[in-house]
Design a protein around this motif. Structure first.
Motif, mmCIF file in Angstrom:
data_model
loop_
_atom_site.group_PDB
_atom_site.id
_atom_site.type_symbol
_atom_site.label_atom_id
_atom_site.label_comp_id
_atom_site.label_asym_id
_atom_site.label_seq_id
_atom_site.Cartn_x
_atom_site.Cartn_y
_atom_site.Cartn_z
ATOM 1 N N GLN A 247 89.751 -84.014 -60.538
ATOM 2 C CA GLN A 247 89.633 -83.439 -59.192
ATOM 3 C C GLN A 247 88.372 -83.980 -58.508
ATOM 4 N N PRO A 248 88.531 -84.495 -57.270
ATOM 5 C CA PRO A 248 87.369 -85.087 -56.585
ATOM 6 C C PRO A 248 86.227 -84.095 -56.323
ATOM 7 N N ALA A 249 86.549 -82.806 -56.174
ATOM 8 C CA ALA A 249 85.497 -81.822 -55.860
ATOM 9 C C ALA A 249 84.736 -81.360 -57.107
ATOM 10 N N VAL A 250 85.153 -81.886 -58.270
ATOM 11 C CA VAL A 250 84.528 -81.455 -59.520
ATOM 12 C C VAL A 250 83.580 -82.536 -60.030
ATOM 13 N N SER A 251 82.388 -82.135 -60.429
ATOM 14 C CA SER A 251 81.475 -83.120 -61.015
ATOM 15 C C SER A 251 80.713 -82.499 -62.181
ATOM 16 N N ARG A 252 80.149 -83.347 -62.992
ATOM 17 C CA ARG A 252 79.254 -82.946 -64.076
ATOM 18 C C ARG A 252 79.857 -81.886 -64.991
ATOM 19 N N LEU A 253 81.069 -82.171 -65.432
ATOM 20 C CA LEU A 253 81.737 -81.226 -66.337
ATOM 21 C C LEU A 253 81.122 -81.307 -67.735
ATOM 22 N N VAL A 254 80.828 -80.148 -68.282
ATOM 23 C CA VAL A 254 80.221 -80.071 -69.621
ATOM 24 C C VAL A 254 80.995 -79.048 -70.452
ATOM 25 N N LYS A 255 81.310 -79.432 -71.704
ATOM 26 C CA LYS A 255 82.021 -78.506 -72.599
ATOM 27 C C LYS A 255 81.117 -77.394 -73.098
ATOM 28 N N GLY A 256 81.678 -76.213 -73.268
ATOM 29 C CA GLY A 256 80.907 -75.092 -73.812
ATOM 30 C C GLY A 256 80.795 -75.191 -75.323
ATOM 31 N N GLU A 257 79.836 -74.501 -75.892
ATOM 32 C CA GLU A 257 79.640 -74.572 -77.342
ATOM 33 C C GLU A 257 80.681 -73.762 -78.109
ATOM 34 N N ASP A 258 81.311 -72.811 -77.430
ATOM 35 C CA ASP A 258 82.295 -71.960 -78.116
ATOM 36 C C ASP A 258 83.619 -72.674 -78.392
ATOM 37 N N GLY A 259 83.811 -73.882 -77.854
ATOM 38 C CA GLY A 259 85.017 -74.657 -78.149
ATOM 39 C C GLY A 259 86.226 -74.282 -77.305
ATOM 40 N N ASN A 260 86.107 -73.295 -76.451
ATOM 41 C CA ASN A 260 87.256 -72.996 -75.585
ATOM 42 C C ASN A 260 86.863 -72.803 -74.124
ATOM 43 N N SER A 261 85.738 -73.387 -73.746
ATOM 44 C CA SER A 261 85.337 -73.271 -72.334
ATOM 45 C C SER A 261 84.629 -74.544 -71.876
ATOM 46 N N PHE A 262 84.467 -74.645 -70.586
ATOM 47 C CA PHE A 262 83.657 -75.737 -70.018
ATOM 48 C C PHE A 262 83.129 -75.282 -68.662
ATOM 49 N N GLN A 263 82.126 -75.996 -68.174
ATOM 50 C CA GLN A 263 81.586 -75.662 -66.855
ATOM 51 C C GLN A 263 81.471 -76.928 -66.027
ATOM 52 N N PHE A 264 81.461 -76.753 -64.716
ATOM 53 C CA PHE A 264 81.305 -77.921 -63.834
ATOM 54 C C PHE A 264 80.717 -77.495 -62.508
ATOM 55 N N ILE A 265 80.285 -78.491 -61.728
ATOM 56 C CA ILE A 265 79.800 -78.220 -60.379
ATOM 57 C C ILE A 265 80.973 -78.442 -59.432
#
Ligand SMILES: Nc1ncnc2c1ncn2[C@@H]1O[C@H](COP(=O)(O)OP(=O)(O)OP(=O)(O)O)[C@@H](O)[C@H]1O
Ligand SMILES: [Mg+2]
Length: 311
Positions: A247-265
């Protein structure tokens, strides 16, 4: 008014300031914010004519810092980030000493010093020895000292550092009063929210370069367009990551340490944010939660100083 043009400072091979450009209008309170080692004190020492630049220059009310340092010193009041040792000197004697060194007559000093002590709330300590004043009091005394020749421009290096919340409020009140007197104030801190409360404009410096500049409102507005979103998945994490990364509006995606999540700007408004979630669900992504994390000025500062440019 302060004009900084391509200001560069090298310590040996190390570049502490890298072509810094900045204009600070007369009467404004400009906050200079950056992490430890960003180059704030280096900039201030150069403006105070205590350190020579390697290249570039600056003007204070039209006076050049290297060609006309004496005139510059008359224009500015400089508060360094350290307080020297003044054995056996009382508060009032300390100010008297600095007043005399600026060529202020004895009769004038007699009038001026009580006013300054009142401004910085130190009247009750006028006969105390400087060395036994508390840190906050020393800081205020240092501010009084920088005001002794009634300079038009104030250069204050971390005036609020190490102060307790009450002393910070007091410092802010004093700065407000100085601003109302029409002074141009340049102030530094490594804490952005602290400056946001007292400044009209803020510049963020990182590794000797200005990475963002604007009014507090502008910086906040840009922040509102950028949100940090955390997504939790029930299953198929990789497929969801693939989808969001495309997705063009998504940047800097990082996986969470719990193995079932991630975060992004996410860069976009609420409508676009809703569309993004809707499209994800339409792709059968097993999204358990999709939450926007509250960000504040401190977070944006952390983001910017990680090398992401705001402008
Ligand atoms: N005299 C010096 N010799 C060598 N390097 C120096 C000297 N003075 C400063 N530096 C370096 O220049 C960089 C900028 O330092 P400066 O003191 O300007 O940072 P600052 O933004 O004021 O940091 P702080 O928030 O810690 O006060 C740092 O990496 C520092 O180590
Ligand atoms: Mg410093």
């Amino acid at each position: 008014m302060i004009e900084i043009i391509d200001l560069t400072k090298k310590y040996g091979k190390f570049t502490a300031l890298d072509k810094l450009n900045l204009t600070i209008e007369k009467g404004s309170v400009f906050g200079f914010v950056g992490q430890n080692g960003a180059g704030k004190s280096t900039t201030f020492s150069i403006l105070a004519t205590l350190l020579s630049p390697t290249a570039g220059t600056a003007y204070i009310n039209g006076f050049n810092i290297t060609k006309d340092p004496k005139a510059v010193r008359n224009q500015i009041g400089y508060m360094p980030d350290f307080f020297g040792i003044y054995d056996q000197l009382k508060t009032v004697e300390y100010l008297d000493f600095y007043g005399a060194s600026y060529g202020i007559s004895q009769s004038e000093r007699k009038k001026l010093i009580p006013q300054l002590l009142e401004l910085v709330n130190l009247t009750h300590k006028q006969d105390s020895y400087v060395d036994v004043l508390s840190r906050g009091m020393k800081q205020r005394l240092c501010l009084a000292r920088s005001l002794i020749h009634d300079p038009e421009v104030l250069i204050l290096d971390e005036p609020a550092s190490g102060l307790d919340p009450r002393a910070r409020v007091e410092m802010r009140e004093i700065l407000k009063e100085l601003k109302s007197m029409g002074k141009t104030i340049l102030i530094s801190s490594h804490i952005l929210p602290e400056l946001a409360e007292m400044c009209d404009t803020i510049g963020i410096i990182d590794q000797g370069r200005l990475v963002a500049q604007g009014s507090v409102a502008e910086i906040q507005q840009r922040l509102e367009g950028d949100k940090l979103i955390i997504v939790k998945l029930h299953s198929n994490l990789e497929r969801a990551i693939q989808f969001f990364e495309d997705q063009p509006a998504v940047s800097r995606l990082v996986k969470g340490e719990d193995g079932n999540s991630f975060q992004f700007i996410f860069t976009g408004n609420a409508e676009e944010q809703m569309q993004l979630l809707k499209t994800g669900l339409n792709h059968d992504l097993a999204i358990v939660s999709f939450a926007e994390v509250e960000t504040n000025l401190e977070d944006i500062f952390m983001e910017i100083t990680k090398g992401v440019e705001l402008t």
